[in-house]
Write a protein that holds these residues in place. Structure first.
Motif, PDB file in Angstrom:
ATOM      1  N   GLY A  71     -13.197  -4.914  -4.630  1.00 50.57           N
ATOM      2  CA  GLY A  71     -11.887  -4.474  -4.163  1.00 50.57           C
ATOM      3  C   GLY A  71     -11.625  -2.984  -4.802  1.00 50.57           C
ATOM      4  O   GLY A  71     -12.503  -2.825  -5.825  1.00 50.57           O
ATOM      5  N   HIS A  72     -10.710  -2.209  -4.415  1.00 50.58           N
ATOM      6  CA  HIS A  72     -10.161  -0.985  -5.086  1.00 50.58           C
ATOM      7  C   HIS A  72      -8.824  -0.785  -4.734  1.00 50.58           C
ATOM      8  O   HIS A  72      -8.423  -1.224  -3.850  1.00 50.58           O
ATOM      9  N   THR A  73      -8.208  -0.102  -5.605  1.00 53.99           N
ATOM     10  CA  THR A  73      -6.827   0.401  -5.530  1.00 53.99           C
ATOM     11  C   THR A  73      -6.736   1.799  -5.810  1.00 53.99           C
ATOM     12  O   THR A  73      -7.456   2.374  -6.571  1.00 53.99           O
ATOM     13  N   THR A  74      -5.963   2.452  -4.929  1.00 54.45           N
ATOM     14  CA  THR A  74      -5.980   3.950  -4.952  1.00 54.45           C
ATOM     15  C   THR A  74      -5.012   4.797  -5.929  1.00 54.45           C
ATOM     16  O   THR A  74      -5.040   6.090  -6.069  1.00 54.45           O
ATOM     17  N   TYR A  75      -4.053   3.866  -6.565  1.00 53.60           N
ATOM     18  CA  TYR A  75      -3.151   4.698  -7.408  1.00 53.60           C
ATOM     19  C   TYR A  75      -2.762   3.704  -8.292  1.00 53.60           C
ATOM     20  O   TYR A  75      -2.995   2.397  -8.380  1.00 53.60           O
ATOM     21  N   GLN A  76      -1.967   4.171  -9.442  1.00 56.61           N
ATOM     22  CA  GLN A  76      -1.831   3.050 -10.715  1.00 56.61           C
ATOM     23  C   GLN A  76      -0.994   2.267 -10.826  1.00 56.61           C
ATOM     24  O   GLN A  76      -1.240   1.159 -11.393  1.00 56.61           O
ATOM     25  N   TYR A  77       0.014   1.919  -9.805  1.00 58.96           N
ATOM     26  CA  TYR A  77       1.303   1.221  -9.899  1.00 58.96           C
ATOM     27  C   TYR A  77       1.086  -0.462  -9.324  1.00 58.96           C
ATOM     28  O   TYR A  77       1.276  -1.336 -10.081  1.00 58.96           O
ATOM     29  N   PRO A  78       0.129  -0.623  -8.226  1.00 60.92           N
ATOM     30  CA  PRO A  78       0.038  -1.739  -7.801  1.00 60.92           C
ATOM     31  C   PRO A  78      -0.769  -2.859  -8.671  1.00 60.92           C
ATOM     32  O   PRO A  78      -1.575  -2.391  -9.194  1.00 60.92           O
ATOM     33  N   PRO A  79      -0.320  -3.860  -8.819  1.00 60.11           N
ATOM     34  CA  PRO A  79      -0.843  -5.015  -9.579  1.00 60.11           C
ATOM     35  C   PRO A  79      -2.462  -5.049  -8.845  1.00 60.11           C
ATOM     36  O   PRO A  79      -2.661  -5.085  -7.866  1.00 60.11           O
ATOM     37  N   ARG A  80      -3.480  -5.247  -9.921  1.00 63.41           N
ATOM     38  CA  ARG A  80      -4.823  -5.468  -9.330  1.00 63.41           C
ATOM     39  C   ARG A  80      -5.170  -6.885  -9.022  1.00 63.41           C
ATOM     40  O   ARG A  80      -5.217  -7.679 -10.047  1.00 63.41           O
ATOM     41  N   ARG A  81      -5.130  -7.516  -7.658  1.00 56.15           N
ATOM     42  CA  ARG A  81      -5.397  -8.680  -7.646  1.00 56.15           C
ATOM     43  C   ARG A  81      -6.507  -8.882  -6.527  1.00 56.15           C
ATOM     44  O   ARG A  81      -6.094  -8.642  -5.298  1.00 56.15           O
ATOM     45  N   TYR A  82      -7.786  -9.097  -7.065  1.00 55.55           N
ATOM     46  CA  TYR A  82      -8.800  -9.231  -5.849  1.00 55.55           C
ATOM     47  C   TYR A  82      -9.553 -10.521  -5.747  1.00 55.55           C
ATOM     48  O   TYR A  82      -9.336 -11.397  -6.813  1.00 55.55           O
ATOM     49  N   ILE A  83     -10.162 -10.883  -4.795  1.00 55.72           N
ATOM     50  CA  ILE A  83     -10.744 -12.169  -4.515  1.00 55.72           C
ATOM     51  C   ILE A  83     -12.311 -12.115  -4.678  1.00 55.72           C
ATOM     52  O   ILE A  83     -12.741 -10.899  -4.187  1.00 55.72           O
ATOM     53  N   ILE A  84     -12.621 -12.863  -5.433  1.00 56.66           N
ATOM     54  CA  ILE A  84     -14.326 -12.896  -5.796  1.00 56.66           C
ATOM     55  C   ILE A  84     -14.920 -13.945  -4.783  1.00 56.66           C
ATOM     56  O   ILE A  84     -14.364 -15.084  -5.044  1.00 56.66           O
ATOM     57  N   PRO A  85     -15.476 -13.601  -3.753  1.00 53.20           N
ATOM     58  CA  PRO A  85     -16.257 -14.552  -2.666  1.00 53.20           C
ATOM     59  C   PRO A  85     -16.777 -15.775  -3.672  1.00 53.20           C
ATOM     60  O   PRO A  85     -17.656 -15.372  -4.578  1.00 53.20           O
ATOM     61  N   SER A  86     -16.983 -16.913  -3.033  1.00 50.58           N
ATOM     62  CA  SER A  86     -17.807 -18.038  -3.689  1.00 50.58           C
ATOM     63  C   SER A  86     -19.144 -17.779  -3.934  1.00 50.58           C
ATOM     64  O   SER A  86     -19.937 -18.450  -4.624  1.00 50.58           O
ATOM     65  N   THR A  87     -19.759 -16.625  -3.273  1.00 49.27           N
ATOM     66  CA  THR A  87     -21.180 -16.427  -3.266  1.00 49.27           C
ATOM     67  C   THR A  87     -21.621 -15.487  -4.350  1.00 49.27           C
ATOM     68  O   THR A  87     -22.607 -15.320  -4.411  1.00 49.27           O
ATOM     69  N   ILE A  88     -20.483 -14.952  -5.000  1.00 49.40           N
ATOM     70  CA  ILE A  88     -20.864 -13.841  -5.916  1.00 49.40           C
ATOM     71  C   ILE A  88     -21.251 -14.262  -7.524  1.00 49.40           C
ATOM     72  O   ILE A  88     -21.807 -13.841  -8.144  1.00 49.40           O
ATOM     73  N   LEU A  89     -20.244 -15.264  -7.967  1.00 51.85           N
ATOM     74  CA  LEU A  89     -20.347 -15.660  -9.449  1.00 51.85           C
ATOM     75  C   LEU A  89     -21.559 -16.679  -9.485  1.00 51.85           C
ATOM     76  O   LEU A  89     -22.062 -17.259  -8.534  1.00 51.85           O
ATOM     77  N   GLN A  90     -21.963 -16.458 -10.593  1.00 50.48           N
ATOM     78  CA  GLN A  90     -23.320 -17.464 -11.003  1.00 50.48           C
ATOM     79  C   GLN A  90     -23.078 -18.040 -12.210  1.00 50.48           C
ATOM     80  O   GLN A  90     -22.585 -17.704 -13.111  1.00 50.48           O
ATOM     81  N   GLU A  91     -23.884 -19.250 -12.381  1.00 47.65           N
ATOM     82  CA  GLU A  91     -23.777 -20.156 -13.497  1.00 47.65           C
ATOM     83  C   GLU A  91     -24.466 -19.366 -14.642  1.00 47.65           C
ATOM     84  O   GLU A  91     -25.697 -18.617 -14.465  1.00 47.65           O
ATOM     85  N   GLY A  92     -23.710 -19.478 -15.804  1.00 47.56           N
ATOM     86  CA  GLY A  92     -24.304 -18.394 -16.951  1.00 47.56           C
ATOM     87  C   GLY A  92     -23.724 -16.949 -17.119  1.00 47.56           C
ATOM     88  O   GLY A  92     -22.226 -17.105 -16.875  1.00 47.56           O
ATOM     89  N   ILE A  93     -24.316 -16.067 -17.443  1.00 45.16           N
ATOM     90  CA  ILE A  93     -23.552 -14.764 -17.803  1.00 45.16           C
ATOM     91  C   ILE A  93     -23.728 -13.966 -16.208  1.00 45.16           C
ATOM     92  O   ILE A  93     -24.610 -13.829 -15.696  1.00 45.16           O
ATOM     93  N   ASN A  94     -22.550 -13.294 -16.224  1.00 48.60           N
ATOM     94  CA  ASN A  94     -21.983 -12.545 -15.220  1.00 48.60           C
ATOM     95  C   ASN A  94     -21.655 -11.348 -15.727  1.00 48.60           C
ATOM     96  O   ASN A  94     -21.213 -11.177 -16.827  1.00 48.60           O
ATOM     97  N   THR A  95     -21.641 -10.211 -14.920  1.00 50.25           N
ATOM     98  CA  THR A  95     -21.051  -9.120 -15.192  1.00 50.25           C
ATOM     99  C   THR A  95     -19.886  -8.454 -14.206  1.00 50.25           C
ATOM    100  O   THR A  95     -20.165  -8.511 -13.191  1.00 50.25           O
ATOM    101  N   ILE A  96     -18.853  -7.881 -14.806  1.00 50.30           N
ATOM    102  CA  ILE A  96     -18.091  -6.986 -14.123  1.00 50.30           C
ATOM    103  C   ILE A  96     -17.918  -5.303 -14.568  1.00 50.30           C
ATOM    104  O   ILE A  96     -18.108  -5.237 -15.792  1.00 50.30           O
ATOM    105  N   ALA A  97     -18.135  -4.576 -13.497  1.00 54.06           N
ATOM    106  CA  ALA A  97     -18.026  -3.350 -13.806  1.00 54.06           C
ATOM    107  C   ALA A  97     -16.932  -2.474 -12.970  1.00 54.06           C
ATOM    108  O   ALA A  97     -16.512  -2.996 -11.819  1.00 54.06           O
ATOM    109  N   VAL A  98     -16.195  -1.702 -13.779  1.00 48.94           N
ATOM    110  CA  VAL A  98     -15.021  -1.054 -13.262  1.00 48.94           C
ATOM    111  C   VAL A  98     -15.060   0.318 -13.202  1.00 48.94           C
ATOM    112  O   VAL A  98     -15.405   0.744 -14.547  1.00 48.94           O
ATOM    113  N   LYS A  99     -14.991   0.830 -12.169  1.00 46.62           N
ATOM    114  CA  LYS A  99     -15.200   2.522 -12.252  1.00 46.62           C
ATOM    115  C   LYS A  99     -13.643   2.861 -11.951  1.00 46.62           C
ATOM    116  O   LYS A  99     -12.943   2.838 -10.949  1.00 46.62           O
ATOM    117  N   VAL A 100     -13.309   3.600 -13.011  1.00 39.89           N
ATOM    118  CA  VAL A 100     -11.826   4.120 -13.147  1.00 39.89           C
ATOM    119  C   VAL A 100     -11.942   5.663 -12.914  1.00 39.89           C
ATOM    120  O   VAL A 100     -12.567   6.531 -13.640  1.00 39.89           O
TER     121      VAL A 100
END
Length: 638
Positions: A327-356
């Motif tokens: 997901g992405h948001t183009t300006y500062q005010y809206p709450p960031r509420r994103y859905i992570i599909p069931s196929t993305i998370l993995q058991e164990g170590i996962n990583t989130i990267a945010v480009k600001v």
């Protein structure tokens, strides 16, 4: 009804020509018309065409003038419906169905009037689930502007019934207001939302009203020039596009694929988030900054869809989990509420990267918001240590010129076309964009109230407005505040007859100019409406308002209006400040004594003035009446 345009044949110089009868967008299926007053029904046709309106067992005729405009007046009608309205000429007719008679409220202002139930949904799940009210209808005026003069048409819009699905797009303040009024009086409620985020008060003034303010009127005249607007838009577009093109082209994060699940961050800095990175690393500049964090996921959670909550981020963000975009948001005010599909998370170590992308000011994750992943009943906390690295840097990007906010433009396009439509009253939530010129606000705002009433031609209809909420960092000492000055201008505007103000000094959020609590705002406006619009003289509809002061030795004795069953506080009184003739305010002690408050300080031998809750965010303000309504901030020095 598929269209509000009907086709007819007129004989003109012996030749059949094609003509149309047009209705304004407000006059359509599902509309709510104002009860108990004469109603104007209008539209456009061919000059001298005769139009007939049938409604509630009566028939009325109108003849179009030389411009094609026609209008007729229906007599007052009691609340009720649904009805059918038929509008016709010699050859054709148009039928409007499901018409209700009730109370129509105009809802205007800036973003806090716009904020939808969708935005506030996390705290109102039951209210949304139970929002099934056929007799609460909502019409949103398209967001547009015009500087050439008052317009007679809006380009779109339709009346919508309240359901759990449709209510998500309704103004939250307006809906909670309507729900309470509808529940109390059992009459249909029509809401016309004509609001635009970021708009200053002058944008909602007519040209005639702007003539009282030479600087604003001059600006209005300048923006009547199409070439001037075009040149500003083009210059802004070129400058902004070039800035974004440069920072994205130079972004090391794109070049080195920092969104991937596995990235070597040994040479990245560490930072505690949420927070603003300039506090820790002032060398980080505007442009693009990347943040990464590892987190663990259980076997059970790894197979489920999850919710990602990232508070709010300054300014724009793109988010990747295990290298996949979520997901992405183009300006500062809206709450960031994103859905992570069931196929993305993995058991164990996962990583989130945010480009600001940080355009100007402090970039980062807004503190004291929620930063977590919700997977069923599990929560994964994303606060704490993150890795951070500059992707590309640039000089701060100057803000764009928001042409739509210039004086007069919104009145012409979003208010003038509504003036024939009869209303019960107006709700107004605005002022944040005028805090930089708070000293002017009272005159401009009261001019708006007076001229809107004059233009609607309905006398002194109730005008109910919201005083600005608490916002920004709290200060540890009494100080000057533009937000406090704006609130004071709103308080002083109550001198205009048939106005009331909902105080929200206790329900803001220090880190969000758009606080989520809109239910209490709607409730407090509804209390004011019950008194002003519905004649309930016994209701306590306001919190305490300063009335007068008396100086007694080293103390100042304050008296108040709207004390209801009496003054009270949540704990010892706070946020009172006192000063002598020099107006050097210090914190004061304060105590309720019957219907009055005594204020003093051992440091002020000859007190002369008192201020209460005079700050951007007077977070400890705690003076109420026993009905639970907060006192308005005030000052006695004028």
């Amino acid at each position: 009804m598929k269209s509000l345009l009907i086709t007819c044949l007129l004989l003109f110089y012996g030749i059949h020509v094609h003509c149309q009868i047009e209705l304004p967008k407000l006059i359509s299926d599902g509309m709510v018309l104002q009860r108990d007053i004469p109603l104007t029904i209008w539209g456009w046709s061919t000059a001298q065409d005769t139009v007939e309106v049938q409604f509630n067992s009566s028939t009325h005729q109108a003849i179009a003038d030389h411009t094609g405009y026609w209008a007729t007046t229906l007599p007052p009608i009691e609340a009720g419906g649904p009805y059918q309205m038929i509008i016709s000429n010699t050859d054709s007719k148009i039928t409007l169905n499901d018409v209700l008679i009730g109370d129509v409220w105009l809802c205007s202002g800036q973003s806090n009037m716009e904020i939808s139930l969708q935005r506030t949904s996390p705290i109102y799940p039951e209210e949304i689930k139970n929002a099934n009210f056929e007799n609460i209808r909502y019409f949103e005026v398209p967001k547009t502007f015009n500087f050439k003069g008052a317009q007679d048409r809006i380009p779109g819009g339709k009346w919508t019934k309240t359901t759990p699905e449709t209510v998500l797009k309704f103004s939250a303040v307006a809906y909670f207001f309507a729900h309470e009024i509808h529940s109390t009086y059992n009459v249909p409620i029509g809401l016309i939302n004509s609001a635009l985020g970021g708009s200053p008060v002058d944008a909602w003034l007519s040209e005639e009203a702007l003539k009282r303010f030479p600087e604003a009127h001059k600006q209005y005249k300048i923006f009547q020039q199409d070439h001037y607007i075009d040149s500003i838009k083009q210059a802004d577009q070129n400058r902004i596009q070039n800035w974004y093109k440069t920072v994205n082209k130079q972004d090391k994060g794109i070049q080195k694929n920092w969104k991937a699940k596995d990235v070597n961050t040994d040479n990245w800095k560490k930072i505690q988030m949420p927070g603003f990175w300039s506090s820790t690393y002032p060398e980080l500049k505007q442009g693009i900054v990347w943040l990464r964090k590892e987190f663990k996921v259980s076997k059970t959670a790894s197979t489920k869809e999850s919710k990602l909550l990232l508070g709010t981020i300054v300014d724009a963000d793109s988010v990747f989990v295990n290298g996949s975009y979520v997901g992405h948001t183009t300006y500062q005010y809206p709450p960031r509420r994103y859905i992570i599909p069931s196929t993305i998370l993995q058991e164990g170590i996962n990583t989130i990267a945010v480009k600001v992308i940080n355009e100007r000011g402090r970039g980062g994750f807004t503190p004291q918001k929620e930063y977590k992943i919700e997977v069923g009943t599990e929560e994964i906390d994303l606060q704490g240590s993150w890795s951070i690295h500059q992707g590309s840097s640039a000089e701060p990007l100057a803000g764009q010129t928001f042409v739509r906010w210039e004086p007069g433009g919104l009145y012409n396009a979003m208010i003038a076309p509504l003036l024939n439509y009869r209303i019960k009253g107006a709700l107004w939530y605005q002022g944040e964009s005028d805090t930089g010129a708070a000293q002017k606000y009272e005159e401009h705002f009261t001019t708006l109230i007076k001229t809107w009433r004059e233009d609607w031609g309905q006398g002194k209809f109730p005008f109910l407005y919201v005083q600005l909420a608490n916002f920004m960092q709290a200060k540890d000492k009494p100080s000057q505040s533009n937000w406090a000055a704006l609130r004071d201008a709103q308080l002083q505007s109550l001198k205009i007859d048939h106005t009331a103000m909902a105080v929200t000094i206790d329900i803001g959020e220090w880190n969000d100019i758009h606080p989520l609590n809109k239910k209490d705002v709607g409730h407090r406006l509804a209390l004011a409406a019950e008194h002003l619009a519905y004649g309930n003289d016994n209701i306590v509809y306001s919190g305490p308002q300063f009335k007068s002061q008396k100086i007694k030795k080293q103390k100042i004795i304050l008296s108040f209006d709207h004390i209801g069953r009496g003054l009270t506080s949540k704990g010892p009184l706070k946020e009172f400040a006192i000063a002598g003739a020099d107006k050097k305010f210090v914190w004061a002690k304060a105590q309720i004594k019957g219907d009055n408050i005594e204020v003093w300080s051992p440091d002020i031998a000859r007190p002369k003035y008192v201020r209460y809750a005079w700050a951007d965010n007077p977070e400890h303000a705690n003076l109420y009446n026993k009905e639970g309504l907060p006192a308005s901030p005030f000052k006695t020095d004028r």
